[in-house]
Design a protein around this motif. Structure first.
Motif, PDB file in Angstrom:
ATOM      1  N   HIS A 119       0.800  -1.217   0.000  1.00 46.30           N
ATOM      2  CA  HIS A 119       0.000   0.000   0.000  1.00 46.30           C
ATOM      3  C   HIS A 119       0.840   1.277   0.000  1.00 46.30           C
ATOM      4  O   HIS A 119       0.287   2.372  -0.157  1.00 46.30           O
ATOM      5  N   LEU A 120       2.147   1.166   0.210  1.00 48.70           N
ATOM      6  CA  LEU A 120       3.000   2.349   0.128  1.00 48.70           C
ATOM      7  C   LEU A 120       3.282   2.664  -1.341  1.00 48.70           C
ATOM      8  O   LEU A 120       3.574   1.768  -2.123  1.00 48.70           O
ATOM      9  N   VAL A 121       3.168   3.918  -1.692  1.00 53.22           N
ATOM     10  CA  VAL A 121       3.441   4.372  -3.052  1.00 53.22           C
ATOM     11  C   VAL A 121       4.756   5.138  -3.024  1.00 53.22           C
ATOM     12  O   VAL A 121       4.920   6.074  -2.228  1.00 53.22           O
ATOM     13  N   LEU A 122       5.698   4.727  -3.883  1.00 52.13           N
ATOM     14  CA  LEU A 122       6.973   5.428  -3.999  1.00 52.13           C
ATOM     15  C   LEU A 122       6.974   6.219  -5.298  1.00 52.13           C
ATOM     16  O   LEU A 122       6.474   5.758  -6.311  1.00 52.13           O
ATOM     17  N   GLY A 123       7.563   7.402  -5.258  1.00 56.04           N
ATOM     18  CA  GLY A 123       7.606   8.237  -6.455  1.00 56.04           C
ATOM     19  C   GLY A 123       6.559   9.321  -6.381  1.00 56.04           C
ATOM     20  O   GLY A 123       6.375   9.935  -5.334  1.00 56.04           O
ATOM     21  N   ALA A 124       5.852   9.534  -7.482  1.00 60.54           N
ATOM     22  CA  ALA A 124       4.828  10.580  -7.532  1.00 60.54           C
ATOM     23  C   ALA A 124       3.826  10.364  -6.408  1.00 60.54           C
ATOM     24  O   ALA A 124       3.260   9.290  -6.264  1.00 60.54           O
ATOM     25  N   ALA A 125       3.647  11.382  -5.594  1.00 59.85           N
ATOM     26  CA  ALA A 125       2.781  11.282  -4.416  1.00 59.85           C
ATOM     27  C   ALA A 125       1.320  11.325  -4.814  1.00 59.85           C
ATOM     28  O   ALA A 125       0.671  12.361  -4.774  1.00 59.85           O
ATOM     29  N   SER A 126       0.776  10.173  -5.216  1.00 57.83           N
ATOM     30  CA  SER A 126      -0.608  10.122  -5.674  1.00 57.83           C
ATOM     31  C   SER A 126      -1.577   9.818  -4.540  1.00 57.83           C
ATOM     32  O   SER A 126      -2.768   9.940  -4.706  1.00 57.83           O
ATOM     33  N   ILE A 175      16.187   9.156  -3.787  1.00 60.12           N
ATOM     34  CA  ILE A 175      15.297   9.874  -2.874  1.00 60.12           C
ATOM     35  C   ILE A 175      13.911   9.809  -3.508  1.00 60.12           C
ATOM     36  O   ILE A 175      13.728  10.212  -4.663  1.00 60.12           O
ATOM     37  N   VAL A 176      12.938   9.277  -2.753  1.00 61.89           N
ATOM     38  CA  VAL A 176      11.594   9.077  -3.293  1.00 61.89           C
ATOM     39  C   VAL A 176      10.542   9.689  -2.374  1.00 61.89           C
ATOM     40  O   VAL A 176      10.720   9.745  -1.164  1.00 61.89           O
ATOM     41  N   ALA A 177       9.465  10.155  -2.977  1.00 62.92           N
ATOM     42  CA  ALA A 177       8.301  10.578  -2.208  1.00 62.92           C
ATOM     43  C   ALA A 177       7.590   9.314  -1.746  1.00 62.92           C
ATOM     44  O   ALA A 177       7.581   8.303  -2.449  1.00 62.92           O
ATOM     45  N   VAL A 178       7.000   9.360  -0.555  1.00 63.36           N
ATOM     46  CA  VAL A 178       6.287   8.213  -0.008  1.00 63.36           C
ATOM     47  C   VAL A 178       4.883   8.663   0.372  1.00 63.36           C
ATOM     48  O   VAL A 178       4.706   9.679   1.043  1.00 63.36           O
ATOM     49  N   SER A 179       3.888   7.903  -0.081  1.00 60.54           N
ATOM     50  CA  SER A 179       2.503   8.232   0.247  1.00 60.54           C
ATOM     51  C   SER A 179       1.678   6.961   0.317  1.00 60.54           C
ATOM     52  O   SER A 179       2.153   5.874   0.007  1.00 60.54           O
ATOM     53  N   CYS A 180       0.434   7.117   0.737  1.00 59.98           N
ATOM     54  CA  CYS A 180      -0.503   5.990   0.749  1.00 59.98           C
ATOM     55  C   CYS A 180      -1.919   6.540   0.761  1.00 59.98           C
ATOM     56  O   CYS A 180      -2.155   7.700   1.085  1.00 59.98           O
TER      57      CYS A 180
END
Length: 190
Positions: A119-126, A175-180
């Motif tokens: 469920h973690l999204v790396l890259g573009a913070a969608s 270095i990556v953005a992290v979102s969920c």
């Protein structure tokens, strides 16, 4: 200690025997994947006490306790405190920021936010929740996916565990953005 292919065949055979015989089986294992593959009902025990029980899908997706969340698969755990509670929504302050989540805990309650690797999204913070940026420390190819470990740039004590597609272009040092998505956050007391 069976190889993976033989273990899968054994699991299929055990399920077929159970269906054919029509009786309940009790299968004791420390292999969480095997437990979820074979069980209609999982019981997670800790020090002789039942921590969690229910269908394997529920125990994995919505564990009842912090122990169950970490025992039944990997999770990124983020500690926090409820700062506001109103109308079934709480605001949780964490080392990565404050987030509004569905919940009914009182202000001041200590919580943990658990997020499964898939469920973690790396890259573009969608995702609806942006957890900041992280430096990738390790990438492990595991066939159909890559297991990525990354350290939060804001809090080096926070380690993210993500599962990304096998074709994802991610390397140690990135270095990556992290979102969920907010719906994928598991809210746990304490």
């Amino acid at each position: 200690a069976l190889d993976l292919k033989l273990r899968r065949q054994m699991q299929d055979e055990l399920k077929a025997i159970q269906k054919r015989v029509g009786t309940a089986f009790i299968h004791v294992t420390h292999d969480q994947e095997e437990a979820m593959a074979l069980a209609d009902h999982c019981v997670v025990m800790n020090d002789g006490r039942i921590e969690d029980e229910g269908p394997p899908e529920r125990v994995y997706a919505r564990p009842a306790t912090r122990f169950s969340a970490t025992f039944m698969g990997e999770s990124t755990l983020i500690s926090g405190t409820v700062t506001k509670a109103k109308d079934g929504t709480i605001t949780v302050a964490t080392q990565t920021g404050s987030f509004s989540l569905p919940g009914t805990l009182p202000a001041g309650a200590a919580v943990a936010l658990a997020i499964r690797p898939e469920h973690l999204v790396l890259g573009a913070a969608s995702g609806a929740i942006r957890l900041g940026t992280a430096k990738v420390s390790d990438v492990v190819f595991q066939g159909s996916f890559k297991r990525v470990l990354a350290v939060s740039e804001k809090d080096p004590a926070l380690h993210f565990i993500a599962r990304v597609p096998a074709a994802a272009a991610v390397r140690p040092g990135d270095i990556v953005a992290v979102s969920c998505d907010v719906g994928d956050v598991i809210l746990l007391a304490g």
